[in-house]
Design an enzyme around this catalytic site. Structure first.
Site, PDB file in Angstrom:
ATOM      1  CG  ASN A   1      -2.292  11.370   2.723  1.00  0.00           C
ATOM      2  OD1 ASN A   1      -1.771  10.456   2.062  1.00  0.00           O
ATOM      3  ND2 ASN A   1      -1.956  11.601   3.972  1.00  0.00           N
ATOM      4  CE  LYS A   2      -5.390   5.358   4.196  1.00  0.00           C
ATOM      5  NZ  LYS A   2      -6.360   4.487   3.470  1.00  0.00           N
TER       6      LYS A   2
ATOM      7  NE  ARG B   1       0.114   1.152   3.448  1.00  0.00           N
ATOM      8  CZ  ARG B   1       1.017   2.025   3.749  1.00  0.00           C
ATOM      9  NH1 ARG B   1       2.292   1.661   3.897  1.00  0.00           N
ATOM     10  NH2 ARG B   1       0.751   3.297   3.901  1.00  0.00           N
TER      11      ARG B   1
ATOM     12  CD  GLN C   1      -3.269   2.329   6.730  1.00  0.00           C
ATOM     13  OE1 GLN C   1      -3.886   2.683   7.735  1.00  0.00           O
ATOM     14  NE2 GLN C   1      -3.862   2.232   5.545  1.00  0.00           N
TER      15      GLN C   1
ATOM     16  CG  ASP D   1      -2.800   7.782  -1.283  1.00  0.00           C
ATOM     17  OD1 ASP D   1      -2.868   8.366  -0.197  1.00  0.00           O
ATOM     18  OD2 ASP D   1      -2.393   6.616  -1.421  1.00  0.00           O
TER      19      ASP D   1
HETATM   20  O1  MRU Z   1      -4.556   3.076   2.057  1.00  0.00           O
HETATM   21  P1  MRU Z   1      -3.062   3.279   2.010  1.00  0.00           P
HETATM   22  O2  MRU Z   1      -2.345   2.686   3.163  1.00  0.00           O
HETATM   23  O3  MRU Z   1      -2.523   2.843   0.669  1.00  0.00           O
HETATM   24  O4  MRU Z   1      -2.904   4.833   2.087  1.00  0.00           O
HETATM   25  C1  MRU Z   1      -1.609   5.358   2.090  1.00  0.00           C
HETATM   26  C2  MRU Z   1      -1.586   6.783   2.397  1.00  0.00           C
HETATM   27  O5  MRU Z   1      -2.583   7.469   2.479  1.00  0.00           O
HETATM   28  C3  MRU Z   1      -0.259   7.395   2.471  1.00  0.00           C
HETATM   29  O6  MRU Z   1      -0.220   8.419   3.397  1.00  0.00           O
HETATM   30  C4  MRU Z   1      -0.002   7.918   1.048  1.00  0.00           C
HETATM   31  O7  MRU Z   1      -0.097   6.876   0.125  1.00  0.00           O
HETATM   32  C5  MRU Z   1       1.242   8.460   0.859  1.00  0.00           C
HETATM   33  S1  MRU Z   1       2.354   7.166   0.561  1.00  0.00           S
HETATM   34  C6  MRU Z   1       3.789   7.897   0.272  1.00  0.00           C
END
Ligand code: MRU
Length: 367
Positions: free
Chosen positions: A256-257, A53, A205, A246
């Site tokens: 972002n998340k 991820r 995460q 993302d």
């Molecule tokens: O759902 P995920 O774990 O793939 O989400 C990841 C994130 O939101 C990270 O903060 C984002 O991808 C930046 S990764 C450098």
């Protein structure tokens, strides 16, 4: 980066076995398990179920997915089979733009090639993308460390407190990380830093992965609930926020998340600088309005209803809501450009607006 003295990456090609290997991040920090991805279904499962991820790593895995598709061709019309498999990989997660970017880049490399060369060409391109992303993150660290250095000087060497959300570390990015690269660079230069790590519900995460990474590198950190950021900013306990992303529009809107937007609002209200670290592969050069246009992944409600933890040697899911309650699992949100202090990229830093982004990346430009 090193884990217990050994170099480790979340994705690598095992030249002896001729296989794509990834860390299964679902089980970290409890166990370090490496999985081989032998088929396109394995690649898609690893991306969808989040063995891998984080935007740059999803991109690198997608790139290797195109190689795996070419390698596994058996019979029938190659082009028809190959393009369908590539499309399946491209659609395996929607928000991180790195996935479509990487799939398109590998496809572009082989569009005029003979079938007999496709396997070797796709593998070479996937390896190149992976190496480039690692190098981009290293450079993000080189540029971003100046922000931390400046704060440290202003505070006369007192601890610099950094807040981050989710995991935008080396596990998400092949190496160094995006948000974490300036932190690793600062620590390695001897700057006193401490990181507030948002736990990042529902899949934690931050609590699982960022805390593990920072701990392995020796960086002081404290895991906090996702809702604590506003409180600690009000009390002067955060000097700077650095997150990953993302997908970021060339106009400066940042996906972002889920929960990142609330951190940006709290940062604005408390005059805390809010920086986003990203490689150019995470810019979307087509979209203007992030809130309206970036697709937000809607994930399985059971990720909200259950918490996953480790005991007696294995992972367990435990129900925390009433069994029949509905749950909504919006995986990302969009922070509008006006709340972002600046971007840290492999080419340096810029403001979160169209002119500044295009000035740094005139060759990518808007379409
Ligand atoms: O759902 P995920 O774990 O793939 O989400 C990841 C994130 O939101 C990270 O903060 C984002 O991808 C930046 S990764 C450098």
């Amino acid at each position: 980066m090193k884990v217990d003295g050994k170099d480790l990456r979340p994705i690598f090609f095992d030249n002896e076995k001729n296989e794509v290997c990834v860390i299964d991040q679902r089980i970290l920090p409890h166990k370090l398990v490496i999985e081989e991805l032998k088929t396109v279904d394995d690649i898609i499962k690893a991306i969808k179920d989040m063995y891998v991820r984080g935007a740059p790593l999803i991109g690198a895995t997608g790139a290797y997915g195109i190689y795996v598709a070419a390698k596994n061709y058996k019979e029938g019309d190659f082009k028809d089979y190959f393009l369908k498999e590539c499309e399946r990989v491209r659609l395996s997660r929607p928000t991180a733009v790195n996935l479509e970017w990487a799939v398109d880049r590998v496809l572009e490399k082989v569009k005029a090639a003979d079938y007999k060369d496709v396997v070797a060409l796709t593998l070479a391109e996937a390896k190149e993308i992976t190496e480039e992303e690692a190098e981009n993150c290293r450079k993000i660290g080189e540029y971003g460390v100046s922000l931390i250095e400046e704060i440290s000087k202003k505070k006369r060497g007192e601890t610099v407190n950094i807040l981050t959300h989710c995991n935008a570390g080396w596990l998400a990015c092949v190496d160094y990380g995006t948000a974490t690269a300036p932190m690793y660079a600062a620590y390695d230069k001897g700057i006193d830093i401490h990181v507030w790590v948002d736990e990042t519900r529902p899949l934690n995460q931050g609590a699982r992965l960022t805390a593990w990474e920072l701990g392995k590198h020796g960086i002081k950190h404290t895991v906090i609930t996702d809702n604590a950021g506003g409180h600690i900013m009000q009390h002067g306990m955060v000097d700077i926020v650095i997150t990953g992303t993302d997908r970021t529009t060339y106009t400066g809107d940042v996906a972002n998340k889920i929960g990142t937007y609330l951190k940006a609002l709290a940062a604005k209200d408390n005059d805390v600088p809010f920086y986003v670290a990203l490689p150019s592969s995470t810019f979307d050069w087509k979209l203007r309005d992030g809130v309206k246009e970036i697709p937000i992944e809607d994930r399985d409600p059971n990720e909200i209803k259950y918490v996953t933890g480790f005991s007696e040697g294995k992972m367990h899911d435990v129900l925390i809501t009433p069994e029949k309650s509905e749950a909504g699992n919006f995986a990302f949100d969009v922070t509008p450009a006006r709340l972002v202090t600046g971007f840290i990229t492999e080419r340096g830093m810029c403001d979160a607006n169209e002119d500044s982004v295009i000035k740094l990346f005139p060759d990518k430009g808007k379409l």
